[in-house]
Scaffold this motif. Structure first.
Motif, PDB file in Angstrom:
ATOM      1  N   PHE A  32       1.239  -1.125  -0.214  1.00 41.90           N
ATOM      2  CA  PHE A  32      -0.365   0.234   0.104  1.00 41.90           C
ATOM      3  C   PHE A  32       0.666   0.955  -0.215  1.00 41.90           C
ATOM      4  O   PHE A  32       0.568   2.195  -0.802  1.00 41.90           O
ATOM      5  N   THR A  33       1.416   1.037   0.842  1.00 44.25           N
ATOM      6  CA  THR A  33       2.765   2.533   0.628  1.00 44.25           C
ATOM      7  C   THR A  33       3.353   1.962  -0.191  1.00 44.25           C
ATOM      8  O   THR A  33       4.171   3.244  -1.107  1.00 44.25           O
ATOM      9  N   ARG A  34       3.568   1.131  -1.037  1.00 48.60           N
ATOM     10  CA  ARG A  34       4.510   1.636  -2.257  1.00 48.60           C
ATOM     11  C   ARG A  34       3.645   2.204  -3.271  1.00 48.60           C
ATOM     12  O   ARG A  34       4.587   2.951  -3.928  1.00 48.60           O
ATOM     13  N   CYS A  35       2.664   1.794  -3.359  1.00 47.69           N
ATOM     14  CA  CYS A  35       1.617   2.344  -4.109  1.00 47.69           C
ATOM     15  C   CYS A  35       1.217   3.603  -3.923  1.00 47.69           C
ATOM     16  O   CYS A  35       1.437   4.519  -4.964  1.00 47.69           O
ATOM     17  N   ILE A  36       1.335   4.130  -3.157  1.00 45.96           N
ATOM     18  CA  ILE A  36       1.500   5.746  -2.686  1.00 45.96           C
ATOM     19  C   ILE A  36       2.069   6.741  -3.258  1.00 45.96           C
ATOM     20  O   ILE A  36       2.177   7.391  -4.214  1.00 45.96           O
ATOM     21  N   SER A  37       3.492   5.634  -2.985  1.00 44.90           N
ATOM     22  CA  SER A  37       5.057   7.014  -3.190  1.00 44.90           C
ATOM     23  C   SER A  37       5.427   6.411  -4.620  1.00 44.90           C
ATOM     24  O   SER A  37       6.359   7.369  -4.696  1.00 44.90           O
ATOM     25  N   THR A  39       5.885   6.283  -8.852  1.00 46.61           N
ATOM     26  CA  THR A  39       6.262   7.267 -10.134  1.00 46.61           C
ATOM     27  C   THR A  39       6.156   6.612 -11.503  1.00 46.61           C
ATOM     28  O   THR A  39       6.248   6.329 -12.205  1.00 46.61           O
ATOM     29  N   LYS A  40       6.591   4.739 -10.683  1.00 47.63           N
ATOM     30  CA  LYS A  40       6.567   4.002 -12.390  1.00 47.63           C
ATOM     31  C   LYS A  40       4.880   3.289 -11.953  1.00 47.63           C
ATOM     32  O   LYS A  40       4.098   3.003 -11.624  1.00 47.63           O
ATOM     33  N   LEU A  41       4.429   3.443 -13.705  1.00 44.32           N
ATOM     34  CA  LEU A  41       3.630   3.302 -13.933  1.00 44.32           C
ATOM     35  C   LEU A  41       3.676   2.054 -14.639  1.00 44.32           C
ATOM     36  O   LEU A  41       4.450   1.729 -15.066  1.00 44.32           O
ATOM     37  N   PHE A  42       2.287   1.127 -14.751  1.00 44.92           N
ATOM     38  CA  PHE A  42       1.942  -0.340 -15.966  1.00 44.92           C
ATOM     39  C   PHE A  42       0.780  -0.015 -15.972  1.00 44.92           C
ATOM     40  O   PHE A  42      -0.307   0.622 -16.058  1.00 44.92           O
ATOM     41  N   ILE A  43       1.434  -0.346 -17.653  1.00 48.79           N
ATOM     42  CA  ILE A  43       0.492   0.242 -19.099  1.00 48.79           C
ATOM     43  C   ILE A  43      -0.218  -1.249 -20.127  1.00 48.79           C
ATOM     44  O   ILE A  43       1.033  -2.220 -20.095  1.00 48.79           O
ATOM     45  N   GLY A  44      -0.939  -1.666 -19.527  1.00 51.72           N
ATOM     46  CA  GLY A  44      -1.285  -3.131 -20.334  1.00 51.72           C
ATOM     47  C   GLY A  44      -2.330  -2.710 -21.178  1.00 51.72           C
ATOM     48  O   GLY A  44      -2.740  -1.834 -21.473  1.00 51.72           O
ATOM     49  N   GLY A  45      -2.588  -3.750 -21.998  1.00 47.20           N
ATOM     50  CA  GLY A  45      -3.431  -3.913 -23.378  1.00 47.20           C
ATOM     51  C   GLY A  45      -2.745  -2.989 -24.299  1.00 47.20           C
ATOM     52  O   GLY A  45      -3.134  -2.637 -25.308  1.00 47.20           O
ATOM     53  N   LEU A  46      -1.626  -2.932 -24.450  1.00 49.90           N
ATOM     54  CA  LEU A  46      -1.275  -2.287 -25.333  1.00 49.90           C
ATOM     55  C   LEU A  46      -0.733  -2.451 -26.875  1.00 49.90           C
ATOM     56  O   LEU A  46      -1.352  -4.087 -27.105  1.00 49.90           O
ATOM     57  N   SER A  47      -0.739  -2.072 -28.120  1.00 48.07           N
ATOM     58  CA  SER A  47      -1.080  -2.530 -29.342  1.00 48.07           C
ATOM     59  C   SER A  47       0.296  -3.025 -30.084  1.00 48.07           C
ATOM     60  O   SER A  47       1.419  -2.753 -29.114  1.00 48.07           O
ATOM     61  N   PHE A  84       5.991  -0.573 -18.946  1.00 44.11           N
ATOM     62  CA  PHE A  84       6.104   1.096 -18.146  1.00 44.11           C
ATOM     63  C   PHE A  84       6.571   1.868 -18.234  1.00 44.11           C
ATOM     64  O   PHE A  84       7.216   2.111 -19.249  1.00 44.11           O
ATOM     65  N   VAL A  85       5.565   2.994 -17.471  1.00 43.72           N
ATOM     66  CA  VAL A  85       6.327   4.039 -17.903  1.00 43.72           C
ATOM     67  C   VAL A  85       7.496   4.518 -16.311  1.00 43.72           C
ATOM     68  O   VAL A  85       5.795   4.611 -15.281  1.00 43.72           O
ATOM     69  N   ASN A  86       7.743   5.519 -16.343  1.00 40.19           N
ATOM     70  CA  ASN A  86       8.256   5.914 -15.049  1.00 40.19           C
ATOM     71  C   ASN A  86       9.273   7.770 -15.166  1.00 40.19           C
ATOM     72  O   ASN A  86       9.726   8.141 -15.780  1.00 40.19           O
ATOM     73  N   PHE A  87       8.184   8.548 -14.450  1.00 40.11           N
ATOM     74  CA  PHE A  87       7.474   9.732 -14.085  1.00 40.11           C
ATOM     75  C   PHE A  87       8.579  10.487 -13.064  1.00 40.11           C
ATOM     76  O   PHE A  87       9.803   9.574 -12.152  1.00 40.11           O
ATOM     77  N   ASP A  88       9.257  11.058 -13.219  1.00 39.27           N
ATOM     78  CA  ASP A  88       9.981  11.621 -12.228  1.00 39.27           C
ATOM     79  C   ASP A  88       9.604  12.571 -10.948  1.00 39.27           C
ATOM     80  O   ASP A  88       9.796  12.618  -9.906  1.00 39.27           O
ATOM     81  N   SER A  89       8.220  12.479 -11.309  1.00 38.49           N
ATOM     82  CA  SER A  89       6.898  12.939 -10.500  1.00 38.49           C
ATOM     83  C   SER A  89       6.064  11.948  -9.926  1.00 38.49           C
ATOM     84  O   SER A  89       5.533  11.709 -10.482  1.00 38.49           O
ATOM     85  N   GLU A  90       5.600  11.548  -8.606  1.00 37.58           N
ATOM     86  CA  GLU A  90       4.727  11.083  -7.824  1.00 37.58           C
ATOM     87  C   GLU A  90       3.214  11.884  -8.458  1.00 37.58           C
ATOM     88  O   GLU A  90       2.413  11.721  -8.913  1.00 37.58           O
ATOM     89  N   GLU A  91       3.117  13.704  -8.723  1.00 34.66           N
ATOM     90  CA  GLU A  91       1.938  13.949  -8.915  1.00 34.66           C
ATOM     91  C   GLU A  91       2.072  13.743 -10.580  1.00 34.66           C
ATOM     92  O   GLU A  91       0.681  13.733 -11.349  1.00 34.66           O
ATOM     93  N   VAL A 112      -4.461   1.475 -17.302  1.00 35.53           N
ATOM     94  CA  VAL A 112      -2.420   2.070 -16.163  1.00 35.53           C
ATOM     95  C   VAL A 112      -2.707   1.407 -14.823  1.00 35.53           C
ATOM     96  O   VAL A 112      -4.035   2.121 -14.221  1.00 35.53           O
ATOM     97  N   SER A 113      -2.021   0.951 -14.696  1.00 33.75           N
ATOM     98  CA  SER A 113      -2.244   1.302 -12.420  1.00 33.75           C
ATOM     99  C   SER A 113      -0.203   1.310 -11.915  1.00 33.75           C
ATOM    100  O   SER A 113       0.199   1.195 -13.484  1.00 33.75           O
ATOM    101  N   HIS A 114      -0.270   1.169 -10.623  1.00 30.35           N
ATOM    102  CA  HIS A 114       1.387   1.659 -10.331  1.00 30.35           C
ATOM    103  C   HIS A 114       2.186   0.082 -10.343  1.00 30.35           C
ATOM    104  O   HIS A 114       0.372  -0.514 -10.235  1.00 30.35           O
ATOM    105  N   ALA A 115       2.929   0.399 -10.469  1.00 33.09           N
ATOM    106  CA  ALA A 115       3.442  -0.797 -10.643  1.00 33.09           C
ATOM    107  C   ALA A 115       4.132  -1.736  -9.761  1.00 33.09           C
ATOM    108  O   ALA A 115       4.738  -0.821  -8.791  1.00 33.09           O
ATOM    109  N   ASN A 116       3.913  -2.357  -9.376  1.00 32.29           N
ATOM    110  CA  ASN A 116       4.483  -3.344  -8.580  1.00 32.29           C
ATOM    111  C   ASN A 116       5.555  -3.812  -8.371  1.00 32.29           C
ATOM    112  O   ASN A 116       5.987  -4.499  -9.249  1.00 32.29           O
ATOM    113  N   GLU A 117       6.579  -4.174  -7.261  1.00 27.46           N
ATOM    114  CA  GLU A 117       7.863  -4.532  -7.510  1.00 27.46           C
ATOM    115  C   GLU A 117       7.987  -6.133  -7.735  1.00 27.46           C
ATOM    116  O   GLU A 117       7.162  -6.073  -6.984  1.00 27.46           O
TER     117      GLU A 117
END
Length: 139
Positions: A32-37, A39-47, A84-91, A112-117
Motif C-alpha cells: 500500500f505504501t509503495r503504491c502511494i509513493s 512514480t512507476k506505472l504499469f501499462i497493459g493492453g498495448l498494441s 512501464f512508464v516511470n515519471f520523475d514525480s508522483e504528481e 494503467v495502474s501503479h507498478a508493483n515491484e
C-alpha cells in the motif's frame, strides 16, 4: 541435485520463519505504501505495434518521463502487450494514471495502474513442472 536444492530452500525458509526473519512483516501495508509513493506505472493492453518511443510520447503530456519501456518477448523480439512508464514525480504519475486508464492508444484501450515491484529471487514458488494434478493416470 535438484531435489537437494529444493530441500535446502525449504529448510532455509523454515529456519527463517522459526527464527522470526521475514522479508516483509506487514506485506499488505508495505504494498500500500509503495503504491502511494510510486512514480512507476504499469501499462497493459498495448498494441503490438507500440514501441518505447510511442509509449513515451503518449505519456509525455503528464510530466517528465524518465523511462518508457515496452516489454518484448526474449525469443521473437515482439511486444508482449504491456510496458512501464516511470515519471520523475508522483504528481505526474498520478495525473497520467487518472487520465490515461481506459483511453485508446494506437487503437487499443489501455489499462494503467501503479507498478508493483517484482519479488526478488529466482523461484516463483512451488516445485515447478507437472500439470498440477494428482500425478495419477487413472480416472
Amino acid at each position: 541435485m535438484s531435489f537437494q536444492s529444493k530441500l535446502g530452500g525449504l529448510l532455509f525458509r523454515h529456519s527463517s520463519l522459526t527464527i522470526g526473519i521475514s522479508k516483509s512483516p506487514i506485506p499488505g501495508m508495505l504494498n500500500f505504501t509503495r503504491c502511494i509513493s510510486s512514480t512507476k506505472l504499469f501499462i497493459g493492453g498495448l498494441s503490438y505495434g507500440t514501441d518505447d518511443q510511442s509509449l513515451r510520447e503518449a505519456f509525455n503530456p503528464f510530466g517528465n518521463v524518465v523511462e518508457a519501456r515496452v516489454i518484448t518477448d526474449r525469443d521473437t523480439g515482439r511486444s508482449r502487450g504491456f510496458g512501464f512508464v516511470n515519471f520523475d514525480s508522483e504528481e505526474s504519475a498520478k495525473a497520467a494514471l487518472s487520465s490515461m486508464d481506459g483511453q485508446v492508444v494506437e487503437g487499443r484501450n489501455i489499462r494503467v495502474s501503479h507498478a508493483n515491484e517484482r519479488p526478488s529471487g529466482g523461484s516463483r514458488g512451488g516445485f515447478g513442472g507437472g500439470y498440477g494434478g494428482s500425478g495419477s493416470y487413472s480416472g
